[in-house]
Design an enzyme around this catalytic site. Structure first.
Site, PDB file in Angstrom:
ATOM      1  N   HIS A  26       0.839  -1.206   0.000  1.00 26.65           N
ATOM      2  CA  HIS A  26       0.000   0.000   0.000  1.00 26.65           C
ATOM      3  C   HIS A  26       0.865   1.244   0.000  1.00 26.65           C
ATOM      4  O   HIS A  26       2.055   1.179   0.350  1.00 26.65           O
ATOM      5  CB  HIS A  26      -0.887   0.002   1.253  1.00 26.65           C
ATOM      6  CG  HIS A  26      -0.076   0.030   2.523  1.00 26.65           C
ATOM      7  ND1 HIS A  26       0.293  -1.123   3.185  1.00 26.65           N
ATOM      8  CD2 HIS A  26       0.473   1.052   3.227  1.00 26.65           C
ATOM      9  CE1 HIS A  26       1.013  -0.807   4.242  1.00 26.65           C
ATOM     10  NE2 HIS A  26       1.156   0.520   4.279  1.00 26.65           N
ATOM     11  N   HIS A  66       5.710   6.360  -0.827  1.00 25.52           N
ATOM     12  CA  HIS A  66       6.541   5.165  -0.995  1.00 25.52           C
ATOM     13  C   HIS A  66       5.702   3.928  -0.698  1.00 25.52           C
ATOM     14  O   HIS A  66       4.683   4.009  -0.029  1.00 25.52           O
ATOM     15  CB  HIS A  66       7.733   5.205  -0.028  1.00 25.52           C
ATOM     16  CG  HIS A  66       7.328   5.151   1.409  1.00 25.52           C
ATOM     17  ND1 HIS A  66       6.894   6.278   2.094  1.00 25.52           N
ATOM     18  CD2 HIS A  66       7.245   4.126   2.282  1.00 25.52           C
ATOM     19  CE1 HIS A  66       6.573   5.937   3.323  1.00 25.52           C
ATOM     20  NE2 HIS A  66       6.770   4.632   3.479  1.00 25.52           N
TER      21      HIS A  66
END
Ligand code: ATP
Ligand code: MG
Length: 185
Positions: A39, A122
């Site tokens: 995620h 990220h």
């Protein structure tokens, strides 16, 4: 319950990255994150009191409605201080940051503690218990360029801390809810 807001990349994008991650050496002292849980964190809420969850949901629904769908792609790699290895994000990262700001504000308005660090998009791939030279991994993933996809929803994810150690007993991350972005049809 422990909650965070996130963008969940579609399965094809996860698979593409997975193929590249599979080719990396396992590495000593690295804990690889579970593929189904990959995620992009937008905002981390920590332990949210049960009575606060409805308001958080309402505010996240509004944050999603106010934000247009946008395109992203996973690309390249980086590290945080030898402790975390991640895949990078490319494309409409300004829109991603806007969505992150809105998700963070939703939590703050509910009285949840905010995040003071600068938002760095990220996807965490591995964590190291002690500072580790992650440059070989970053270099190996440097040429990775995933297919673009359109982000059409904001997800609220529940983070289940491992309790019993029985594998597969409970998913680490569970999508608790998701709201379509305003521009998504
Ligand atoms: P573990 O804590 O067991 O290493 P994890 O960090 O993936 O696993 P959580 O701590 O529940 O699980 O965090 C869920 C997500 O929120 C992760 O992407 C994590 O990097 C992110 N996160 C956790 N704490 C913060 C924080 N204080 N600020 C920003 N993001 C955070
Ligand atoms: Mg954590």
């Amino acid at each position: 319950m422990r909650l965070f807001a996130a963008v969940l990349p579609p399965a094809e994008v996860v698979d593409e990255l997975g193929v590249r991650v599979d080719r990396l050496p396992p590495g000593e002292g690295l804990r690889w994150t579970g593929r189904p849980g990959w995620h992009l964190t937008l905002a981390f809420y920590g332990d949210v009191p049960e009575e606060t969850v409805p308001e958080l949901r309402e505010r996240l629904a509004r944050a999603a409605a106010r934000t247009e769908a946008f395109e992203l792609a996973l690309r390249g790699s980086g590290q945080f201080g030898g402790r975390a290895l991640w895949a990078g994000v490319h494309g409409r990262t300004a829109e991603l940051k806007l969505l992150a700001d809105r998700a963070e504000a939703a939590g703050r308005k509910c009285g949840l503690p905010g995040e003071h660090r600068r938002y760095r998009p990220h996807l965490t791939l591995a964590r190291a218990r002690t500072a580790t030279d992650l440059t070989p991994y970053v270099t190996a993933l440097d040429t990775f360029a995933g297919s673009p996809w359109t982000v059409t929803e904001l997800a609220l994810v529940r983070s289940n801390l491992p309790v019993s150690g029985v594998p597969g007993e409970r998913p680490r991350y569970e999508k608790a809810d998701a709201w379509a972005l305003g521009g998504a049809r």
